[in-house]
Write a protein that holds these residues in place. Sequence first.
Motif, mmCIF file in Angstrom:
data_model
loop_
_atom_site.group_PDB
_atom_site.id
_atom_site.type_symbol
_atom_site.label_atom_id
_atom_site.label_comp_id
_atom_site.label_asym_id
_atom_site.label_seq_id
_atom_site.Cartn_x
_atom_site.Cartn_y
_atom_site.Cartn_z
ATOM 1 N N MET A 46 0.835 -1.199 0.000
ATOM 2 C CA MET A 46 0.000 0.000 0.000
ATOM 3 C C MET A 46 0.875 1.257 0.000
ATOM 4 N N PHE A 47 0.589 2.154 -0.924
ATOM 5 C CA PHE A 47 1.378 3.384 -1.016
ATOM 6 C C PHE A 47 1.283 4.206 0.267
ATOM 7 N N SER A 48 0.110 4.247 0.891
ATOM 8 C CA SER A 48 -0.102 5.109 2.058
ATOM 9 C C SER A 48 0.794 4.758 3.237
ATOM 10 N N THR A 49 1.263 3.506 3.296
ATOM 11 C CA THR A 49 2.136 3.086 4.399
ATOM 12 C C THR A 49 3.546 2.763 3.912
ATOM 13 N N SER A 50 3.878 3.154 2.708
ATOM 14 C CA SER A 50 5.153 2.776 2.103
ATOM 15 C C SER A 50 6.277 3.746 2.451
ATOM 16 N N SER A 51 7.508 3.280 2.241
ATOM 17 C CA SER A 51 8.678 4.154 2.391
ATOM 18 C C SER A 51 8.640 5.256 1.334
ATOM 19 N N GLN A 52 8.049 4.965 0.193
ATOM 20 C CA GLN A 52 7.913 5.975 -0.868
ATOM 21 C C GLN A 52 7.078 7.157 -0.389
ATOM 22 N N ARG A 53 6.001 6.844 0.294
ATOM 23 C CA ARG A 53 5.129 7.910 0.816
ATOM 24 C C ARG A 53 5.819 8.676 1.943
ATOM 25 N N GLU A 54 6.490 7.955 2.829
ATOM 26 C CA GLU A 54 7.062 8.586 4.019
ATOM 27 C C GLU A 54 8.343 9.361 3.734
ATOM 28 N N PHE A 55 9.204 8.792 2.885
ATOM 29 C CA PHE A 55 10.541 9.376 2.725
ATOM 30 C C PHE A 55 10.803 10.011 1.359
ATOM 31 N N TRP A 56 9.986 9.661 0.352
ATOM 32 C CA TRP A 56 10.321 10.090 -1.003
ATOM 33 C C TRP A 56 9.183 10.836 -1.693
ATOM 34 N N THR A 57 8.220 11.330 -0.915
ATOM 35 C CA THR A 57 7.167 12.178 -1.459
ATOM 36 C C THR A 57 7.259 13.526 -0.756
ATOM 37 N N PHE A 58 7.500 14.575 -1.519
ATOM 38 C CA PHE A 58 7.815 15.886 -0.965
ATOM 39 C C PHE A 58 6.657 16.853 -1.175
ATOM 40 N N MET A 112 22.032 1.518 -3.977
ATOM 41 C CA MET A 112 21.116 1.042 -2.934
ATOM 42 C C MET A 112 21.312 1.809 -1.629
ATOM 43 N N GLN A 113 22.562 2.110 -1.313
ATOM 44 C CA GLN A 113 22.840 2.880 -0.092
ATOM 45 C C GLN A 113 22.240 4.275 -0.176
ATOM 46 N N GLN A 114 22.406 4.927 -1.330
ATOM 47 C CA GLN A 114 21.892 6.285 -1.489
ATOM 48 C C GLN A 114 20.366 6.324 -1.525
ATOM 49 N N LEU A 115 19.753 5.200 -1.847
ATOM 50 C CA LEU A 115 18.291 5.090 -1.804
ATOM 51 C C LEU A 115 17.808 4.649 -0.423
ATOM 52 N N ASN A 116 18.754 4.518 0.513
ATOM 53 C CA ASN A 116 18.438 4.039 1.870
ATOM 54 C C ASN A 116 17.746 2.676 1.838
ATOM 55 N N TYR A 117 18.061 1.889 0.812
ATOM 56 C CA TYR A 117 17.495 0.543 0.619
ATOM 57 C C TYR A 117 15.973 0.566 0.530
ATOM 58 N N HIS A 118 15.406 1.699 0.175
ATOM 59 C CA HIS A 118 13.961 1.799 -0.097
ATOM 60 C C HIS A 118 13.758 1.461 -1.573
ATOM 61 N N LEU A 119 13.665 0.199 -1.869
ATOM 62 C CA LEU A 119 13.711 -0.249 -3.262
ATOM 63 C C LEU A 119 12.340 -0.533 -3.859
ATOM 64 N N THR A 120 11.320 -0.715 -3.028
ATOM 65 C CA THR A 120 9.981 -0.982 -3.542
ATOM 66 C C THR A 120 9.360 0.307 -4.057
ATOM 67 N N ILE A 121 8.944 0.278 -5.305
ATOM 68 C CA ILE A 121 8.380 1.463 -5.949
ATOM 69 C C ILE A 121 6.920 1.210 -6.319
ATOM 70 N N HIS A 122 6.075 2.184 -6.002
ATOM 71 C CA HIS A 122 4.677 2.147 -6.419
ATOM 72 C C HIS A 122 4.552 3.047 -7.647
ATOM 73 N N ASN A 123 4.337 2.431 -8.794
ATOM 74 C CA ASN A 123 4.184 3.157 -10.049
ATOM 75 C C ASN A 123 2.701 3.389 -10.352
ATOM 76 N N PRO A 124 2.380 4.310 -11.262
ATOM 77 C CA PRO A 124 0.967 4.600 -11.563
ATOM 78 C C PRO A 124 0.289 3.580 -12.477
ATOM 79 N N PHE A 125 1.021 2.580 -12.968
ATOM 80 C CA PHE A 125 0.446 1.661 -13.946
ATOM 81 C C PHE A 125 -0.684 0.810 -13.368
ATOM 82 N N ARG A 126 -0.529 0.341 -12.148
ATOM 83 C CA ARG A 126 -1.578 -0.477 -11.536
ATOM 84 C C ARG A 126 -2.838 0.335 -11.245
ATOM 85 N N PRO A 127 -2.718 1.545 -10.663
ATOM 86 C CA PRO A 127 -3.923 2.363 -10.492
ATOM 87 C C PRO A 127 -4.646 2.662 -11.804
#
Length: 325
Positions: free
Chosen positions: A1-13, A148-163
């Motif tokens: 789920m994007f709402s609880t993901s590292s993408q939402r918390e750390f990589w959405t500005f 991977m280090q510079q991404l803080n090992y946040h490797l799971t990406i939620h792309n817009p294709f599934r929505p």
Amino acid sequence: MFSTSSQREFWTFSDESVLALHREKHNIGFITKHGQHIDENQRYNFFLSPEEERLLLRNYELHLKEFCRRFQPPMPKGVTGTAFQYFKRFYLYNSTMDYHPKEILATCVYLACKVEEFNVSISQFVANIKGDREKASDIILNNELLLMQQLNYHLTIHNPFRPVEGFLIDIKTRCSLSNPERLRTGIDEFLEKVFLTDACLLYAPSQIALAAVLHAASKEQENLDSYVTDMLFKDAGSDKLAVLIEAVRKIRSMVKMVEGPARERVRAIDKKLDRCRNQENNPDSDIYKQRMREALMDDDITYTGTSRMSLDTSGVTQVLSPSAS
């Protein structure tokens, strides 16, 4: 789920000004560290400015897109989207003067292949790269852990294709629009362009997907406003709906503004980068080669590092060694 993901918390500005501040900070940081022996008045003529770095990255984003498009075997959209997001994230916290985009680009795509389970070996991957493929493998594999280090090992990406698929299924089920599949061409065109913007660092994948669907509908001279307000967000409050509408408007505006940088300007910036980049991270520099020799000495491996490799993009040779620009 994007709402609880590292993408939402750390990589959405929150907005584009925050992204600009991050990029400026690391530009200034590099200049401060590596420009100590250069007269302060000359530093900004010698090093790249934040604007020059952005133009250069925009150019390499176009090459990333083309490399993925021409890749064999054919690459799933999810791999391309993930590679774009890795590339953008990396250069939020690093300068192009420290790590050349030509080398990080290939590493982003290779890591995205792994994470998205697009199973290609390193030898299959570098078969898409011109020049010295052994050296290409070395550069990619040497940079993989760094990335991977510079991404803080946040490797799971939620792309817009599934929505997007979810919206199309819902439109087919609840909307009177005839033949919703005809929206796909416009959606695909929109999503190709959206990755050339910073939208993936600012908005949720579902918001980007909705913007793509609405854009495609307008191209087909269809209006889905009532679907959005009366069906999709029927129970949402007016404030939430207003936020969504504004997000969609801004995403569509960002895509509309996409344009490639002038080739002459990019060529000049690339040459400037050849002079000011960190030679410790340049595979063609004497400093880098010496460091590799020392690292491999215990294994009795000879490191020459003389040949170059280039990405096979739109017929234009993109040398992964910047000194050959």
